[in-house]
Design a protein around this motif. Structure first.
Motif, short mmCIF file in Angstrom:
data_model
loop_
_atom_site.label_atom_id
_atom_site.label_comp_id
_atom_site.label_asym_id
_atom_site.label_seq_id
_atom_site.Cartn_x
_atom_site.Cartn_y
_atom_site.Cartn_z
N ARG A 1 47.77 74.08 38.06
CA ARG A 1 46.36 75.39 38.12
C ARG A 1 46.41 76.84 37.76
O ARG A 1 45.12 77.17 36.72
CB ARG A 1 45.72 75.27 39.74
CG ARG A 1 43.44 75.83 39.92
CD ARG A 1 44.19 75.04 41.14
NE ARG A 1 41.73 75.78 40.70
CZ ARG A 1 41.89 76.94 41.77
NH1 ARG A 1 42.19 76.90 42.81
NH2 ARG A 1 40.87 76.85 41.36
N GLU A 2 47.09 77.27 38.10
CA GLU A 2 47.38 78.92 37.14
C GLU A 2 47.38 78.86 35.99
O GLU A 2 47.87 79.76 35.62
CB GLU A 2 48.39 79.67 37.70
CG GLU A 2 47.69 79.71 39.59
CD GLU A 2 48.79 79.86 40.60
OE1 GLU A 2 50.23 80.29 40.66
OE2 GLU A 2 48.58 80.55 41.50
N GLY A 3 48.16 77.53 35.08
CA GLY A 3 48.55 77.87 33.93
C GLY A 3 50.14 77.79 33.72
O GLY A 3 50.57 78.20 32.32
N VAL A 4 50.96 77.21 34.55
CA VAL A 4 52.24 76.88 34.08
C VAL A 4 52.76 76.14 33.10
O VAL A 4 52.32 75.22 33.59
CB VAL A 4 52.55 77.14 35.43
CG1 VAL A 4 54.70 76.56 35.34
CG2 VAL A 4 52.79 78.88 37.17
N GLU A 5 53.25 76.37 31.97
CA GLU A 5 53.79 75.82 31.48
C GLU A 5 55.22 74.95 31.35
O GLU A 5 55.97 75.22 32.81
CB GLU A 5 53.97 75.76 30.29
CG GLU A 5 52.85 77.17 29.43
CD GLU A 5 52.05 76.16 28.27
OE1 GLU A 5 52.38 75.28 28.36
OE2 GLU A 5 50.59 76.18 28.91
N TYR A 6 55.01 72.97 31.35
CA TYR A 6 55.60 72.37 31.78
C TYR A 6 56.16 71.47 30.60
O TYR A 6 55.56 70.89 30.28
CB TYR A 6 55.23 71.49 32.70
CG TYR A 6 55.00 72.02 34.32
CD1 TYR A 6 55.80 71.53 35.13
CD2 TYR A 6 53.52 72.77 34.31
CE1 TYR A 6 55.98 72.26 36.06
CE2 TYR A 6 53.72 72.75 36.27
CZ TYR A 6 54.46 72.97 36.58
OH TYR A 6 54.21 73.52 37.94
N PRO A 7 57.03 72.23 29.24
CA PRO A 7 57.61 71.54 27.91
C PRO A 7 58.02 70.72 28.23
O PRO A 7 59.01 70.07 29.36
CB PRO A 7 57.82 72.54 27.61
CG PRO A 7 59.10 73.71 28.59
CD PRO A 7 57.41 73.40 29.92
N ASP A 8 57.81 69.48 27.69
CA ASP A 8 58.20 68.38 27.92
C ASP A 8 59.06 68.38 26.51
O ASP A 8 59.84 69.23 26.03
CB ASP A 8 57.54 66.71 27.92
CG ASP A 8 56.74 67.04 26.34
OD1 ASP A 8 56.90 67.84 25.70
OD2 ASP A 8 55.49 66.27 26.05
N ASP A 9 60.15 67.15 25.87
CA ASP A 9 60.83 67.39 25.13
C ASP A 9 60.68 67.26 23.83
O ASP A 9 60.78 68.10 22.55
CB ASP A 9 61.51 65.31 25.22
CG ASP A 9 62.59 64.97 26.30
OD1 ASP A 9 62.86 66.52 26.94
OD2 ASP A 9 63.14 64.29 26.64
#
Length: 168
Positions: free
Chosen positions: A123-131
């Protein structure tokens, strides 16, 4: 006045003072807390609450829509607070834990808090990059949910076994 009765009176008043102070320091709980209420709260969470979470996480979760994330965080925080209140009540009245055991209760509360925290990060915009480098928090949220679901299922299985053997 007999000087021998003074120490007895003093000891009596001291005991009265201890008893009164012990009563006033005793932890009080709201009158609506009963074992039946707590059982129904657990059953609701284990049943419809977990089905609702499952549907949201596995079918409707989308980081683009923060309203759904906010609602899910509030749901988890509210249920956690209610269940912890019941757990405190049951522990204080020597009636066990809200879930199958104190250990499972602590693990479930930890998993609920971890899922809510992970959702808050999204919700706060933290990025979770995938492969491929795209932002994809879904696998992280699903893993947190699966941990919670496994713990709740462990509790549910033990409770069903307990009921089965009680009915024999």
């Amino acid at each position: 006045m007999d000087t021998r009765t003074f120490p007895i009176q003093r000891a009596f008043w001291f005991l009265c003072l201890l008893m009164v102070s012990g009563i006033s320091n005793a932890k009080t709980h709201p009158s609506y807390l009963t074992p039946e209420y707590c059982d129904s709260l657990v059953e609701q969470f284990v049943g419809s609450g977990m089905r609702s979470l499952d549907k949201y996480v596995n079918e409707h979760f989308n980081p683009v829509y923060p309203g759904g994330i906010r609602n899910t965080i509030q749901f988890l925080e509210q249920r956690s607070a209610w269940l912890k209140e019941c757990d405190d009540y049951l522990n204080d009245t020597a009636q066990g834990s809200v879930f199958y055991s104190g250990k499972i209760s602590r693990e479930i509360f930890t998993a609920m808090d971890a899922l809510a925290k992970e959702l808050q990060h999204v919700r706060e915009g933290v990025e979770y990059p995938d492969d491929t480098g795209n932002n994809n928090p879904a696998p992280f949220i699903q893993r947190r949910y699966e941990t919670l679901a496994q713990l709740v299922d462990r509790h549910h299985t033990r409770m069903l076994m307990k009921k089965q053997f009680r009915n024999l």
